[in-house]
Design a protein around this motif. Sequence first.
Motif, PDB file in Angstrom:
ATOM      1  N   ARG A  64      26.801  54.034  79.226  1.00  0.00           N
ATOM      2  CA  ARG A  64      28.347  53.732  79.420  1.00  0.00           C
ATOM      3  C   ARG A  64      28.704  54.616  80.348  1.00  0.00           C
ATOM      4  O   ARG A  64      29.896  54.255  81.159  1.00  0.00           O
ATOM      5  CB  ARG A  64      28.955  53.974  78.096  1.00  0.00           C
ATOM      6  N   ASP A  71      36.987  52.070  82.187  1.00  0.00           N
ATOM      7  CA  ASP A  71      37.508  52.312  81.015  1.00  0.00           C
ATOM      8  C   ASP A  71      38.366  53.530  80.926  1.00  0.00           C
ATOM      9  O   ASP A  71      38.298  54.209  81.660  1.00  0.00           O
ATOM     10  CB  ASP A  71      36.599  52.646  79.912  1.00  0.00           C
ATOM     11  N   THR A 126      35.339  57.761  73.649  1.00  0.00           N
ATOM     12  CA  THR A 126      34.046  58.049  72.909  1.00  0.00           C
ATOM     13  C   THR A 126      33.134  56.941  72.598  1.00  0.00           C
ATOM     14  O   THR A 126      33.526  56.021  72.003  1.00  0.00           O
ATOM     15  CB  THR A 126      34.191  58.867  71.675  1.00  0.00           C
ATOM     16  N   TYR A 127      31.997  57.109  73.408  1.00  0.00           N
ATOM     17  CA  TYR A 127      30.881  55.874  72.921  1.00  0.00           C
ATOM     18  C   TYR A 127      29.774  56.195  72.031  1.00  0.00           C
ATOM     19  O   TYR A 127      29.045  57.348  72.431  1.00  0.00           O
ATOM     20  CB  TYR A 127      30.398  55.402  74.142  1.00  0.00           C
ATOM     21  N   ASP A 172      30.605  50.767  81.815  1.00  0.00           N
ATOM     22  CA  ASP A 172      31.432  50.786  80.699  1.00  0.00           C
ATOM     23  C   ASP A 172      31.875  49.355  80.267  1.00  0.00           C
ATOM     24  O   ASP A 172      31.598  48.312  81.036  1.00  0.00           O
ATOM     25  CB  ASP A 172      32.331  51.847  80.561  1.00  0.00           C
ATOM     26  N   TYR A 173      32.677  49.261  79.268  1.00  0.00           N
ATOM     27  CA  TYR A 173      33.146  47.728  79.052  1.00  0.00           C
ATOM     28  C   TYR A 173      34.235  47.355  80.149  1.00  0.00           C
ATOM     29  O   TYR A 173      33.890  45.874  80.589  1.00  0.00           O
ATOM     30  CB  TYR A 173      34.121  47.942  77.807  1.00  0.00           C
ATOM     31  N   GLU A 194      26.735  54.514  70.281  1.00  0.00           N
ATOM     32  CA  GLU A 194      25.837  53.361  69.964  1.00  0.00           C
ATOM     33  C   GLU A 194      24.382  53.903  69.349  1.00  0.00           C
ATOM     34  O   GLU A 194      23.953  54.928  69.581  1.00  0.00           O
ATOM     35  CB  GLU A 194      25.526  52.879  71.441  1.00  0.00           C
ATOM     36  N   THR A 223      25.793  60.248  71.917  1.00  0.00           N
ATOM     37  CA  THR A 223      27.310  60.125  72.043  1.00  0.00           C
ATOM     38  C   THR A 223      27.738  60.495  73.235  1.00  0.00           C
ATOM     39  O   THR A 223      27.626  61.840  73.521  1.00  0.00           O
ATOM     40  CB  THR A 223      28.057  60.809  70.741  1.00  0.00           C
TER      41      THR A 223
END
Length: 251
Positions: free
Chosen positions: A70, A30, A34-35, A74-75, A37, A42
Amino acid sequence: MPETAITYVGGPTAILEYAGLTIVTDPTFDPPMTYTEPGSSTLVKTHGPAVPRLDLPPVDLVLLSHHAHRDNLDYEGLELIASGVPTLSTMQAANDLFGGSVVGLDSWEQYTVGDVTITAVPALHGPVGSEPLVGPVTGFVLQAPGAPLVYVSGDNASLPLVKQILEHFGGFDIALLFAGAARVPAIDGPLTLTSTDAFEAARILGVTYVVGLHTEHWQHFSETRAQLEAAFADTGLLVSTPAGERVVLVE
């Protein structure tokens, strides 16, 4: 035997060329973000990858130490796995990540790709007792005829487990060590190796080369690449891995 080489991508992510395979560790591709969930700390990513996911060579295998955080998946990393690349990880990851490409392994269980045997090895993602908060994690050992014996620590913070792995396999040639002493407010202790513990892990394993990962590009890593280099000063063990540059470890 083909060369053993490493290309550092960023954070815990590297491209390992081993016995003819192209292997990616804990895929994080990515851009900075900032992640946040529910139920998790964070996490802030400060740098993007030196090699974007779409610029990767054909990948034969992903070694995923765990999937819940993450900074390890990550995504864009999920996109890589979703493309169908065989992925070795924990049993929980295999249950949680949909698609047939994720294979869950218990400790000491083996998986073979071509001439390469990959063994899942124990890991502890933080101090003893943190398991309910951080979830399961695994490391890996790579073996192939005529190739170096390689340990990939994943997010392991336990030196007793490193000793146990040594007793199981004998001396190692190369270690990919996830350092950086990652910390989050909910847990009192580092979640990955400190710099001094990384040096001790290398000493225990008797390796010739150390590749240091997991020391940059995330705010919760409490120790830097410079601190890791200081811990290995004058030993010749720690390999210089400029981001995005292919470095041959064994010809």
